[in-house]
Design a protein around this motif. Structure first.
Motif, PDB file in Angstrom:
ATOM      1  N   TYR A  58      40.817  46.315  25.763  1.00  0.00           N
ATOM      2  CA  TYR A  58      41.236  46.141  27.158  1.00  0.00           C
ATOM      3  C   TYR A  58      40.056  45.613  27.959  1.00  0.00           C
ATOM      4  O   TYR A  58      38.923  46.067  27.785  1.00  0.00           O
ATOM      5  CB  TYR A  58      41.626  47.476  27.795  1.00  0.00           C
ATOM      6  N   THR A  59      40.335  44.702  28.856  1.00  0.00           N
ATOM      7  CA  THR A  59      39.385  44.336  29.896  1.00  0.00           C
ATOM      8  C   THR A  59      39.988  44.826  31.200  1.00  0.00           C
ATOM      9  O   THR A  59      41.034  44.340  31.647  1.00  0.00           O
ATOM     10  CB  THR A  59      39.158  42.814  29.960  1.00  0.00           C
ATOM     11  N   ALA A  60      39.359  45.839  31.776  1.00  0.00           N
ATOM     12  CA  ALA A  60      39.844  46.416  33.021  1.00  0.00           C
ATOM     13  C   ALA A  60      39.506  45.494  34.187  1.00  0.00           C
ATOM     14  O   ALA A  60      38.563  44.690  34.116  1.00  0.00           O
ATOM     15  CB  ALA A  60      39.213  47.788  33.249  1.00  0.00           C
ATOM     16  N   LYS A  61      40.286  45.611  35.245  1.00  0.00           N
ATOM     17  CA  LYS A  61      39.919  44.930  36.482  1.00  0.00           C
ATOM     18  C   LYS A  61      38.558  45.485  36.897  1.00  0.00           C
ATOM     19  O   LYS A  61      38.229  46.639  36.598  1.00  0.00           O
ATOM     20  CB  LYS A  61      40.966  45.199  37.564  1.00  0.00           C
ATOM     21  N   GLN A  62      37.764  44.667  37.563  1.00  0.00           N
ATOM     22  CA  GLN A  62      36.399  45.054  37.897  1.00  0.00           C
ATOM     23  C   GLN A  62      36.354  46.431  38.563  1.00  0.00           C
ATOM     24  O   GLN A  62      37.027  46.669  39.568  1.00  0.00           O
ATOM     25  CB  GLN A  62      35.738  44.015  38.792  1.00  0.00           C
ATOM     26  N   GLY A  63      35.580  47.330  37.944  1.00  0.00           N
ATOM     27  CA  GLY A  63      35.385  48.662  38.489  1.00  0.00           C
ATOM     28  C   GLY A  63      36.541  49.624  38.265  1.00  0.00           C
ATOM     29  O   GLY A  63      36.505  50.752  38.755  1.00  0.00           O
ATOM     30  N   GLU A  64      37.573  49.239  37.498  1.00  0.00           N
ATOM     31  CA  GLU A  64      38.774  50.053  37.336  1.00  0.00           C
ATOM     32  C   GLU A  64      38.835  50.826  36.022  1.00  0.00           C
ATOM     33  O   GLU A  64      39.789  51.563  35.788  1.00  0.00           O
ATOM     34  CB  GLU A  64      40.016  49.165  37.439  1.00  0.00           C
ATOM     35  N   ARG A  65      37.842  50.663  35.142  1.00  0.00           N
ATOM     36  CA  ARG A  65      37.899  51.311  33.832  1.00  0.00           C
ATOM     37  C   ARG A  65      38.060  52.829  33.968  1.00  0.00           C
ATOM     38  O   ARG A  65      38.925  53.435  33.335  1.00  0.00           O
ATOM     39  CB  ARG A  65      36.655  50.974  33.011  1.00  0.00           C
ATOM     40  N   GLY A  66      37.236  53.450  34.770  1.00  0.00           N
ATOM     41  CA  GLY A  66      37.303  54.902  34.947  1.00  0.00           C
ATOM     42  C   GLY A  66      38.631  55.357  35.528  1.00  0.00           C
ATOM     43  O   GLY A  66      39.207  56.355  35.080  1.00  0.00           O
ATOM     44  N   ALA A  67      39.133  54.634  36.505  1.00  0.00           N
ATOM     45  CA  ALA A  67      40.415  54.991  37.121  1.00  0.00           C
ATOM     46  C   ALA A  67      41.547  54.897  36.107  1.00  0.00           C
ATOM     47  O   ALA A  67      42.444  55.745  36.080  1.00  0.00           O
ATOM     48  CB  ALA A  67      40.689  54.085  38.323  1.00  0.00           C
ATOM     49  N   PHE A  68      41.505  53.874  35.255  1.00  0.00           N
ATOM     50  CA  PHE A  68      42.517  53.725  34.212  1.00  0.00           C
ATOM     51  C   PHE A  68      42.512  54.937  33.287  1.00  0.00           C
ATOM     52  O   PHE A  68      43.539  55.574  33.049  1.00  0.00           O
ATOM     53  CB  PHE A  68      42.284  52.440  33.416  1.00  0.00           C
TER      54      PHE A  68
END
Length: 97
Positions: free
Chosen positions: A10-20
C-alpha cells in the motif's frame, strides 16, 4: 493443494499511514480475519525508509479460502477505510506447494 501467499504493498496518502492502521485496528477487522477458515497469516509491516508505505503479508491455506475472505462484510469495511487513506495498491501472488 497449494497455499497462497500474497504480498500487498500500500502507498498511503501523505501522512495517512498511521490513521489507516489505527482505523483498521479500531474496527476489529484483524480479529475477524484471524477467525476465518483457511487463515494462516495476515500482518502489516511498515517501511522504515518511506513513511507512506505498508507491506501486508497474507497467507491462506488455499486460494479458495482467500477468495471467500474477499467476500466478507469486514473486507467491504476495509475497502471503505482504504479508500479514505490509501493512494495505491500493488499485489504479488505466490502459490506455495
Amino acid at each position: 493443494m497449494s497455499k497462497l501467499l500474497l504480498l500487498v504493498e500500500y502507498t498511503a496518502k501523505q501522512g495517512e499511514r498511521g490513521a489507516f492502521l489505527e482505523e483498521v485496528q479500531a474496527a476489529g477487522i484483524l480479529e475477524k480475519i484471524y477467525a476465518e477458515d483457511g487463515f494462516l497469516k495476515y500482518a502489516y509491516y511498515l517501511d522504515a525508509a518511506d513513511a507512506d508505505k505498508i507491506l501486508l503479508v497474507e497467507e491462506w491455506a488455499s486460494e479458495e479460502d482467500q477468495q471467500k475472505h474477499l467476500q466478507t462484510a469486514h473486507m467491504a469495511q476495509l475497502k471503505a477505510i482504504k479508500e479514505k487513506h490509501v493512494l495505491s495498491t500493488t499485489l504479488q501472488k505466490i502459490l506455495v506447494p
